[in-house]
Every structure is written in C-alpha cells, then in structure tokens.
Scaffold this active site. Structure first.
Site, PDB file in Angstrom:
ATOM      1  N   GLY A 192     139.336 -14.572  65.946  1.00 42.65           N
ATOM      2  CA  GLY A 192     139.750 -14.596  64.551  1.00 42.65           C
ATOM      3  C   GLY A 192     140.830 -13.563  64.295  1.00 42.65           C
ATOM      4  N   ALA A 193     140.774 -12.943  63.119  1.00 44.47           N
ATOM      5  CA  ALA A 193     141.794 -11.964  62.734  1.00 44.47           C
ATOM      6  C   ALA A 193     141.911 -10.815  63.728  1.00 44.47           C
ATOM      7  CB  ALA A 193     141.483 -11.426  61.339  1.00 44.47           C
ATOM      8  N   ALA A 194     140.791 -10.433  64.353  1.00 44.56           N
ATOM      9  CA  ALA A 194     140.812  -9.340  65.328  1.00 44.56           C
ATOM     10  C   ALA A 194     141.702  -9.653  66.526  1.00 44.56           C
ATOM     11  CB  ALA A 194     139.396  -9.026  65.786  1.00 44.56           C
ATOM     12  N   LYS A 224     128.025   2.774  73.517  1.00 49.29           N
ATOM     13  CA  LYS A 224     129.458   2.819  73.798  1.00 49.29           C
ATOM     14  C   LYS A 224     129.757   2.101  75.106  1.00 49.29           C
ATOM     15  CE  LYS A 224     133.174   6.172  74.533  1.00 49.29           C
ATOM     16  NZ  LYS A 224     133.472   7.618  74.581  1.00 49.29           N
ATOM     17  N   SER A 251     134.735 -12.251  65.282  1.00 47.01           N
ATOM     18  CA  SER A 251     133.788 -11.492  66.077  1.00 47.01           C
ATOM     19  C   SER A 251     134.363 -11.045  67.408  1.00 47.01           C
ATOM     20  CB  SER A 251     132.499 -12.275  66.326  1.00 47.01           C
ATOM     21  OG  SER A 251     132.765 -13.373  67.164  1.00 47.01           O
ATOM     22  N   THR A 267     133.991  -5.328  63.676  1.00 47.24           N
ATOM     23  CA  THR A 267     133.605  -6.735  63.723  1.00 47.24           C
ATOM     24  C   THR A 267     132.125  -6.776  64.112  1.00 47.24           C
ATOM     25  OG1 THR A 267     134.238  -8.943  64.510  1.00 47.24           O
ATOM     26  CG2 THR A 267     134.343  -7.140  66.121  1.00 47.24           C
ATOM     27  N   TYR A 268     131.654  -7.952  64.489  1.00 46.97           N
ATOM     28  CA  TYR A 268     130.255  -8.085  64.908  1.00 46.97           C
ATOM     29  C   TYR A 268     130.217  -8.791  66.256  1.00 46.97           C
ATOM     30  CZ  TYR A 268     130.877 -12.861  63.289  1.00 46.97           C
ATOM     31  OH  TYR A 268     131.352 -14.136  63.115  1.00 46.97           O
TER      32      TYR A 268
END
Length: 114
Positions: free
Chosen positions: A73-75, A9, A25, A57-58
C-alpha cells in the site's frame, strides 16, 4: 506508572517487495515474527536505513521460511526492494517491570534468515 519500552526488533532486514497495489501493511516471514516475538496485526514502526523514512503500519504473516519483508500500500512508496529496514514494536509496561524487561532483538542475514 506505565512507560513505553522496546518490545521487539528485527535489525537490518532486507526489503524483498514493495507492492503499491495491496491494501496495506508489512508482510513478515513467520519465522522472523516468532523469533522477534511479533504477532499478526501488531503495530510496528519501520525505519528505512537507506533513505531515513520512518513510518508505522501493521503486520501480516508471510510464508514461513520465505524471507519475505514486503511493504504494501502507501508504505510501498517509502521503500525500494533491497533497502535495509529496522522493524520495531513497543509495549507499555509498569515502570518497575521495565527495569528487568529484555526485548526480543534479532539480526537476520542478507536473505532474512536468522
């Protein structure tokens, strides 16, 4: 029996960039990755403290010592620069092992330094 437990975390990291035109990502400073026991390509959950968004995501590595937390990207639509996020990963481990498991939890400062 296997159960899912918190593995890593990063609590209250500051988003430094939101790049819609990147493949995808989250870019994370390698120092933060090491301290939180995270590896490149690992799946992570992102919890945006500012707006309540939650998504997966990664990881991709960002420059060591840069303080980068970049959603791509989309994030990028789910965050704004300067938003505070919690980045977590989970692991499946044996129930008995879980009783002694200690997750790696770090608390970066406002510049994403440990």
């Amino acid at each position: 029996m296997q159960i899912e437990v918190l593995k890593s975390k990063i609590h209250r990291a500051t988003v430094t960039e939101a790049n819609l035109n990147y493949i995808g990502s989250i870019g994370i400073d390698e120092n933060l990755m090491d301290a939180a026991n995270l590896v490149e390509s690992e799946k992570v959950h992102i919890y945006n403290i500012n707006n309540g968004e939650r998504f997966e995501t990664y990881i991709i590595k960002s420059e060591r010592g840069s303080g980068t937390i970049s959603l791509n990207g989309a994030a990028a639509r789910k965050v704004e620069p300067d938003d505070l996020v919690i980045i977590v990963s989970y692991a499946s481990i044996d129930f008995e092992q879980a009783k002694n498991h200690v997750p790696a939890i770090i608390f970066p400062d406002n510049n994403n330094k440990i």
